[in-house]
Design a protein around this motif. Structure first.
Motif, PDB file in Angstrom:
ATOM      1  N   ASP A 177      36.785  42.360  32.588  1.00 32.45           N
ATOM      2  CA  ASP A 177      37.779  41.890  31.628  1.00 32.45           C
ATOM      3  C   ASP A 177      38.787  41.034  32.403  1.00 32.45           C
ATOM      4  N   SER A 178      38.612  39.715  32.323  1.00 31.55           N
ATOM      5  CA  SER A 178      39.451  38.796  33.098  1.00 31.55           C
ATOM      6  C   SER A 178      40.928  38.966  32.798  1.00 31.55           C
ATOM      7  N   SER A 179      41.260  39.141  31.534  1.00 32.35           N
ATOM      8  CA  SER A 179      42.659  39.295  31.150  1.00 32.35           C
ATOM      9  C   SER A 179      43.267  40.554  31.772  1.00 32.35           C
ATOM     10  N   ALA A 180      42.543  41.665  31.694  1.00 39.52           N
ATOM     11  CA  ALA A 180      43.043  42.933  32.236  1.00 39.52           C
ATOM     12  C   ALA A 180      43.197  42.864  33.758  1.00 39.52           C
ATOM     13  N   VAL A 181      42.223  42.257  34.435  1.00 38.80           N
ATOM     14  CA  VAL A 181      42.298  42.169  35.894  1.00 38.80           C
ATOM     15  C   VAL A 181      43.408  41.205  36.307  1.00 38.80           C
ATOM     16  N   THR A 182      43.570  40.099  35.590  1.00 37.56           N
ATOM     17  CA  THR A 182      44.657  39.164  35.879  1.00 37.56           C
ATOM     18  C   THR A 182      46.004  39.876  35.776  1.00 37.56           C
ATOM     19  N   THR A 183      46.224  40.600  34.681  1.00 35.85           N
ATOM     20  CA  THR A 183      47.485  41.318  34.474  1.00 35.85           C
ATOM     21  C   THR A 183      47.711  42.342  35.579  1.00 35.85           C
ATOM     22  N   TRP A 184      46.675  43.123  35.888  1.00 32.54           N
ATOM     23  CA  TRP A 184      46.803  44.151  36.923  1.00 32.54           C
ATOM     24  C   TRP A 184      47.079  43.524  38.289  1.00 32.54           C
ATOM     25  N   LEU A 185      46.296  42.488  38.667  1.00 34.95           N
ATOM     26  CA  LEU A 185      46.456  41.887  39.987  1.00 34.95           C
ATOM     27  C   LEU A 185      47.835  41.253  40.140  1.00 34.95           C
ATOM     28  N   VAL A 189      35.317  35.859  41.481  1.00 34.39           N
ATOM     29  CA  VAL A 189      36.476  35.687  40.606  1.00 34.39           C
ATOM     30  C   VAL A 189      37.359  34.572  41.174  1.00 34.39           C
ATOM     31  N   THR A 190      37.877  33.716  40.293  1.00 33.39           N
ATOM     32  CA  THR A 190      38.764  32.648  40.751  1.00 33.39           C
ATOM     33  C   THR A 190      39.852  32.380  39.728  1.00 33.39           C
ATOM     34  N   ASP A 191      40.962  31.861  40.230  1.00 32.96           N
ATOM     35  CA  ASP A 191      42.026  31.366  39.354  1.00 32.96           C
ATOM     36  C   ASP A 191      42.144  29.855  39.503  1.00 32.96           C
ATOM     37  N   GLY A 192      41.175  29.240  40.176  1.00 30.85           N
ATOM     38  CA  GLY A 192      41.193  27.817  40.434  1.00 30.85           C
ATOM     39  C   GLY A 192      41.854  27.470  41.753  1.00 30.85           C
ATOM     40  N   VAL A 193      42.595  28.416  42.321  1.00 31.50           N
ATOM     41  CA  VAL A 193      43.253  28.223  43.618  1.00 31.50           C
ATOM     42  C   VAL A 193      42.701  29.220  44.636  1.00 31.50           C
ATOM     43  N   HIS A 194      42.598  30.470  44.221  1.00 34.92           N
ATOM     44  CA  HIS A 194      42.121  31.551  45.085  1.00 34.92           C
ATOM     45  C   HIS A 194      40.733  31.992  44.627  1.00 34.92           C
ATOM     46  N   ASP A 195      39.894  32.360  45.589  1.00 34.55           N
ATOM     47  CA  ASP A 195      38.560  32.887  45.285  1.00 34.55           C
ATOM     48  C   ASP A 195      38.474  34.314  45.808  1.00 34.55           C
ATOM     49  N   TYR A 196      38.017  35.211  44.945  1.00 32.21           N
ATOM     50  CA  TYR A 196      37.928  36.624  45.276  1.00 32.21           C
ATOM     51  C   TYR A 196      36.563  37.164  44.895  1.00 32.21           C
ATOM     52  N   VAL A 197      36.321  38.389  45.333  1.00 29.93           N
ATOM     53  CA  VAL A 197      35.166  39.172  44.895  1.00 29.93           C
ATOM     54  C   VAL A 197      35.714  40.494  44.393  1.00 29.93           C
ATOM     55  N   VAL A 198      35.216  40.929  43.247  1.00 31.19           N
ATOM     56  CA  VAL A 198      35.591  42.225  42.678  1.00 31.19           C
ATOM     57  C   VAL A 198      34.347  43.097  42.666  1.00 31.19           C
ATOM     58  N   ARG A 199      34.493  44.330  43.135  1.00 26.77           N
ATOM     59  CA  ARG A 199      33.388  45.307  43.128  1.00 26.77           C
ATOM     60  C   ARG A 199      33.790  46.492  42.271  1.00 26.77           C
ATOM     61  N   ARG A 200      32.861  46.944  41.465  1.00 29.49           N
ATOM     62  CA  ARG A 200      33.064  48.110  40.614  1.00 29.49           C
ATOM     63  C   ARG A 200      31.757  48.878  40.482  1.00 29.49           C
ATOM     64  N   PRO A 201      31.834  50.153  40.069  1.00 32.34           N
ATOM     65  CA  PRO A 201      30.596  50.916  39.867  1.00 32.34           C
ATOM     66  C   PRO A 201      29.781  50.339  38.703  1.00 32.34           C
ATOM     67  N   PRO A 202      28.520  50.725  38.615  1.00 27.89           N
ATOM     68  CA  PRO A 202      27.699  50.269  37.493  1.00 27.89           C
ATOM     69  C   PRO A 202      28.235  50.801  36.171  1.00 27.89           C
ATOM     70  N   ASP A 222      42.688  52.164  41.164  1.00 25.69           N
ATOM     71  CA  ASP A 222      42.060  53.449  40.859  1.00 25.69           C
ATOM     72  C   ASP A 222      42.342  53.894  39.432  1.00 25.69           C
ATOM     73  N   ASP A 223      42.893  52.994  38.609  1.00 23.77           N
ATOM     74  CA  ASP A 223      43.191  53.281  37.201  1.00 23.77           C
ATOM     75  C   ASP A 223      42.004  52.850  36.346  1.00 23.77           C
ATOM     76  N   PRO A 224      41.227  53.795  35.815  1.00 23.94           N
ATOM     77  CA  PRO A 224      40.050  53.422  35.022  1.00 23.94           C
ATOM     78  C   PRO A 224      40.396  52.739  33.700  1.00 23.94           C
ATOM     79  N   LEU A 236      39.516  48.531  33.943  1.00 26.80           N
ATOM     80  CA  LEU A 236      38.137  48.041  33.760  1.00 26.80           C
ATOM     81  C   LEU A 236      37.156  49.122  33.319  1.00 26.80           C
ATOM     82  N   GLY A 237      37.654  50.314  33.080  1.00 27.14           N
ATOM     83  CA  GLY A 237      36.753  51.400  32.714  1.00 27.14           C
ATOM     84  C   GLY A 237      36.264  52.185  33.914  1.00 27.14           C
ATOM     85  N   ALA A 238      36.658  51.760  35.112  1.00 27.40           N
ATOM     86  CA  ALA A 238      36.259  52.421  36.356  1.00 27.40           C
ATOM     87  C   ALA A 238      37.132  51.867  37.472  1.00 27.40           C
ATOM     88  N   PRO A 239      37.254  52.602  38.570  1.00 28.50           N
ATOM     89  CA  PRO A 239      37.974  52.048  39.723  1.00 28.50           C
ATOM     90  C   PRO A 239      37.245  50.812  40.253  1.00 28.50           C
TER      91      PRO A 239
END
Length: 153
Positions: free
Chosen positions: A9-17, A45-58, A94-96, A99-102
């Motif tokens: 969820d791009s919106s949720a991760v953007t807000t959290w980050l 994951v990118t915001d057009g300036v920064h490039d990241y990788v996000v890892r989560r459980p299946p 660590d707040d599920p 994204l529904g999981a850490p």
């Protein structure tokens, strides 16, 4: 209509980050799934300036100990001060509810993600410029390194 890959969820991760690392996000994040993994989901994951990788459980029910994002983040963070090449860790969530999981966010490092060991062996055999033993040396050096003592007191 969301264009996010499944499990992200791009919106949720953007807000959290933005709440934990305000300088890490210049504009809303977009994500694509990096395919080929065996278990945990990995997103570029990118915001057009920064490039990241996000890892989560299946997705779905999983054993927490089998897909422990905090442990993975902790190990990679500890390796950062060694000769073992690891990406810089940005943040652990660590707040599920996000994204529904850490999950965790790390810097993106250019390279080729392999889904099978045979692919890496094939590439290594074609590449004569580099020393293919280096990753093994890093792993042995890390195995000999005493882990930091994180106990309170």
């Amino acid at each position: 209509m969301s264009t996010d890959p499944q499990g992200f969820d791009s919106s949720a991760v953007t807000t959290w980050l933005r709440s934990v690392a305000p300088d890490a996000v210049a504009s809303p994040l977009t994500a694509t799934l990096i395919t080929g993994g065996k278990s945990n989901l990995t997103y570029r994951v990118t915001d057009g300036v920064h490039d990241y990788v996000v890892r989560r459980p299946p997705l779905g029910h999983v054993l927490a100990t089998a897909h422990d994002m905090a442990r993975e983040h902790r190990v990679m963070s500890a390796l950062a001060s060694t000769a073992v090449p690891v990406p810089r860790m940005i943040a652990l969530c660590d707040d599920p509810d996000v994204l529904g999981a850490p999950f965790y966010v790390m810097e993106h490092v250019d390279g080729t993600p392999y889904s099978r060991a045979s692919q890496a062996r094939s590439t290594r055999q074609r590449t004569h410029a580099g020393d293919h033993r280096t990753p093994g040396r890093h792993a042995r050096r890390a195995a000999r390194r005493r882990p930091p003592d994180h106990r309170a007191g």
